[in-house]
Scaffold this active site. Structure first.
Site, PDB file in Angstrom:
ATOM      1  N   ALA A   1       0.856  -6.833  -8.753  1.00  0.00           N
ATOM      2  CA  ALA A   1      -0.068  -7.802  -9.331  1.00  0.00           C
ATOM      3  C   ALA A   1       0.591  -9.156  -8.809  1.00  0.00           C
ATOM      4  O   ALA A   1      -0.454 -10.118  -8.507  1.00  0.00           O
ATOM      5  CB  ALA A   1       0.071  -7.911 -10.993  1.00  0.00           C
TER       6      ALA A   1
ATOM      7  N   GLU B   1       2.179  -2.862   6.858  1.00  0.00           N
ATOM      8  CA  GLU B   1       2.151  -3.346   5.718  1.00  0.00           C
ATOM      9  C   GLU B   1       3.467  -3.978   5.173  1.00  0.00           C
ATOM     10  O   GLU B   1       4.445  -3.751   5.695  1.00  0.00           O
ATOM     11  CB  GLU B   1       1.736  -2.636   4.678  1.00  0.00           C
ATOM     12  N   ARG B   2       3.365  -5.346   4.602  1.00  0.00           N
ATOM     13  CA  ARG B   2       4.552  -5.995   4.657  1.00  0.00           C
ATOM     14  C   ARG B   2       5.191  -5.833   3.232  1.00  0.00           C
ATOM     15  O   ARG B   2       6.298  -6.270   3.015  1.00  0.00           O
ATOM     16  CB  ARG B   2       4.363  -7.689   4.846  1.00  0.00           C
ATOM     17  N   GLU B   3       4.593  -5.027   2.204  1.00  0.00           N
ATOM     18  CA  GLU B   3       5.044  -5.205   0.977  1.00  0.00           C
ATOM     19  C   GLU B   3       6.136  -4.002   0.988  1.00  0.00           C
ATOM     20  O   GLU B   3       7.337  -4.189   0.061  1.00  0.00           O
ATOM     21  CB  GLU B   3       4.067  -4.612  -0.115  1.00  0.00           C
TER      22      GLU B   3
ATOM     23  N   GLY C   1       2.954  -6.587 -12.747  1.00  0.00           N
ATOM     24  CA  GLY C   1       4.102  -5.959 -12.202  1.00  0.00           C
ATOM     25  C   GLY C   1       4.243  -6.356 -10.617  1.00  0.00           C
ATOM     26  O   GLY C   1       3.635  -7.597 -10.192  1.00  0.00           O
TER      27      GLY C   1
ATOM     28  N   THR D   1       5.846   4.032  -4.574  1.00  0.00           N
ATOM     29  CA  THR D   1       5.165   2.994  -4.243  1.00  0.00           C
ATOM     30  C   THR D   1       3.450   3.333  -4.575  1.00  0.00           C
ATOM     31  O   THR D   1       3.500   4.626  -5.441  1.00  0.00           O
ATOM     32  CB  THR D   1       5.032   2.532  -2.996  1.00  0.00           C
ATOM     33  N   CYS D   2       2.697   2.836  -4.272  1.00  0.00           N
ATOM     34  CA  CYS D   2       0.962   3.178  -4.481  1.00  0.00           C
ATOM     35  C   CYS D   2       0.749   4.393  -3.745  1.00  0.00           C
ATOM     36  O   CYS D   2      -0.115   5.001  -3.965  1.00  0.00           O
ATOM     37  CB  CYS D   2       0.193   2.049  -4.367  1.00  0.00           C
ATOM     38  N   ASN D   3       1.451   4.822  -2.799  1.00  0.00           N
ATOM     39  CA  ASN D   3       1.151   5.866  -2.021  1.00  0.00           C
ATOM     40  C   ASN D   3       2.140   6.861  -1.603  1.00  0.00           C
ATOM     41  O   ASN D   3       1.928   7.843  -0.680  1.00  0.00           O
ATOM     42  CB  ASN D   3       0.322   5.311  -0.586  1.00  0.00           C
TER      43      ASN D   3
ATOM     44  N   GLY E   1      -2.564  -6.605 -15.063  1.00  0.00           N
ATOM     45  CA  GLY E   1      -1.346  -6.245 -14.850  1.00  0.00           C
ATOM     46  C   GLY E   1      -0.252  -7.404 -14.457  1.00  0.00           C
ATOM     47  O   GLY E   1      -0.637  -8.168 -14.077  1.00  0.00           O
TER      48      GLY E   1
END
Length: 490
Positions: free
Chosen positions: A195, A111-113, A192, A41-43, A190
């Site tokens: 995005a 976070e929900r993602e 993905g 993921t992003c982190n 983007g």
């Protein structure tokens, strides 16, 4: 099978390092001969895997193979990669994944993602054929736990996410907060998953003009897939071609990067494309890509504010202590239930092995009885009595197996069976075996007998039909030419 995970997250590393480690992460699981699922993921970058032996050496060797794969995919030196990951084994790995899925380990708590990312990581591993039955059960249960947290607690009820916090920061910096977006012109780079989330967030904030650009040319198809979810707001969204990018940058109030490609947009390019030298104006650039879509010197441009994932991490609001505690309680209960069921499955394997052993002994003895006395009423009475005795003898060992499983002592029970009876307890379902993707056989790989059998069956199928149970026209299927020829000559 022993479960373990390699974990590199924002809590221990800077996001630049996490992003570099994640380069090529999609290919890591497929490059090793182990059941594995990669969560990037992003982190964070996390790899969950199983090794067929419980020995410390086996786990170490499997870990080393995964680290080698990450080093090769990311281009980082082996020592840096090894230093970046921490290793979690069995119960610790399970607890960590469940907390991650529930949003308890995110830069934005709740976070929900992340739950969707956990689910997608499993789907991708299943498509690649790198997952096992055990890992599938683990990730499916983690996803269900995340839903329970959302249903039973207030965690995440405000809908905070990496994207929403970044947009909030941008609105506050422009001075108008949420009202800023109702007159904003936004360019999104983007196509993905992030995005898609960003596009939905912008639509919710009633942004009147959203332009989407993709270097790979996927912008139009990306929007086509989402127009029905956008509803009336789809009229405010358009795809950009390369030739339209400069004009879009000149008119933009916000430029958001979510592509995570190898190409970074530089400060010089922003200055030129956005016409900063010609006009004195404000521009907000949001970089949500883990590997960065913009170079750091963009922040030095006059009138330009750069918001990165590091900015989001620092500015992310904290959830209330009560909601976090409630969520942790739900997760802890789910973890315990999962571990108990997992241990009971291991106990079931031991019970089956013991019963199979006693049944084989009983069958051998009854065979001797029948040879000596024939199939007489006396022999049947002996068999009935012996089976009743065996059931009584197995009752206590069966109960004890489940009791020890709940205590996490299944290995003690298995060791006792091996020591006393010489039994080897193997899982009935090969949960640790990596699932192989189905492969379609070529015509030349079928034997003559198989082709003849197909042709004989097709004699019962109406012309144009799929099988003898369906009418012609209900299905259409490609036939092997060799089968068609055999059918015609039959």
């Amino acid at each position: 099978m022993v479960l373990f995970s390699l974990v590199a997250t924002h809590t221990d590393l800077d996001l630049e390092t996490v992003g570099t480690l994640s380069s090529g992460a999609a290919d890591v699981a497929a490059s090793v001969d182990l059941p594995a699922v990669t969560l990037a993921t992003c982190n964070r970058l996390e790899i969950y895997a199983e090794t067929p032996s419980s020995s410390v050496e086996a786990v170490r060797e499997s870990r080393e193979r995964l680290l080698d794969a990450v080093a090769e995919a990311s281009g980082l030196d082996r020592e840096t990669v090894a230093r970046s990951f921490k290793t979690l084994v069995e119960d610790d790995a399970v607890s960590h994944l469940f907390e991650v899925g529930a949003g308890l380990d995110s830069a934005v708590i709740g976070e929900r993602e992340i739950a969707g990312q956990v689910r997608r990581s499993l789907n991708e591993a299943q498509s690649a054929g790198t997952v096992s039955g055990g890992l599938t059960k683990l990730f499916e249960t983690a996803t269900r736990t995340a839903k329970e947290v959302g249903a039973k607690t207030a965690l995440g009820s405000r809908g905070r996410s990496i994207v929403s916090v970044a947009l909030d920061i941008a609105g506050d910096m422009r001075g108008d907060g949420a009202a800023f977006y109702r007159d904003a012109n936004v360019v999104l780079i983007g196509t993905g998953a992030y995005a898609g989330t960003t596009l939905a967030q912008l639509a919710e904030r009633e942004v009147p003009a959203i332009s989407v650009f993709s270097g790979s040319g996927r912008a139009e198809s990306f929007l086509d897939e989402r127009r029905r979810f956008l509803g009336e707001r789809a009229e405010n969204v358009r795809a950009l071609s390369m030739g339209e990018l400069a004009e879009a940058f000149r008119n933009a109030d916000v430029i958001i990067g979510c592509s995570g490609g190898n190409r970074q947009i530089t400060a010089a390019e922003i200055r030129s494309l956005a016409g900063l030298e010609e006009h004195d104006r404000s521009l907000t650039v949001i970089d949500l890509a883990l590997t960065h879509d913009f170079t750091p010197d963009v922040a030095d441009l006059p009138g330009v504010e750069l918001i990165t994932l590091e900015s989001v991490k620092v500015a992310a609001p904290e959830e209330t202590e009560d909601s976090v505690d409630q969520a942790r309680a739900v997760v802890a209960e789910s973890v315990q239930q999962y571990l108990t069921e997992r241990r009971e499955r291991s106990a079931d394997d031991a019970i089956v092995a013991l019963r199979r052993h006693t049944q084989e002994v009983l069958d051998e003895e009854m065979e001797r009885v029948r040879k000596a006395h024939g199939c007489t009423a006396a022999a049947e009475e002996v068999e009935f009595a012996m089976r009743r005795i065996v059931r009584k003898l197995l009752h206590t060992p069966t109960v004890r197996a489940r009791e020890l499983a709940v205590q996490g002592r299944t290995e003690d029970y298995v060791a006792a069976l091996e020591a006393v009876f010489g039994l080897e307890v193997a899982p009935r379902e090969q949960e640790g075996v990596r699932e192989k993707s189905a492969r379609r056989r070529r015509a030349e790989e079928f034997s003559a007998a198989e082709l003849a059998q197909m042709a004989a069956y097709l004699q019962q199928v109406p012309d144009g039909g799929f099988c003898r149970h369906h009418k012609p026209g209900e299905f259409s299927i490609e036939r092997l030419p060799a089968v068609a020829q055999l059918r015609q000559s039959a």
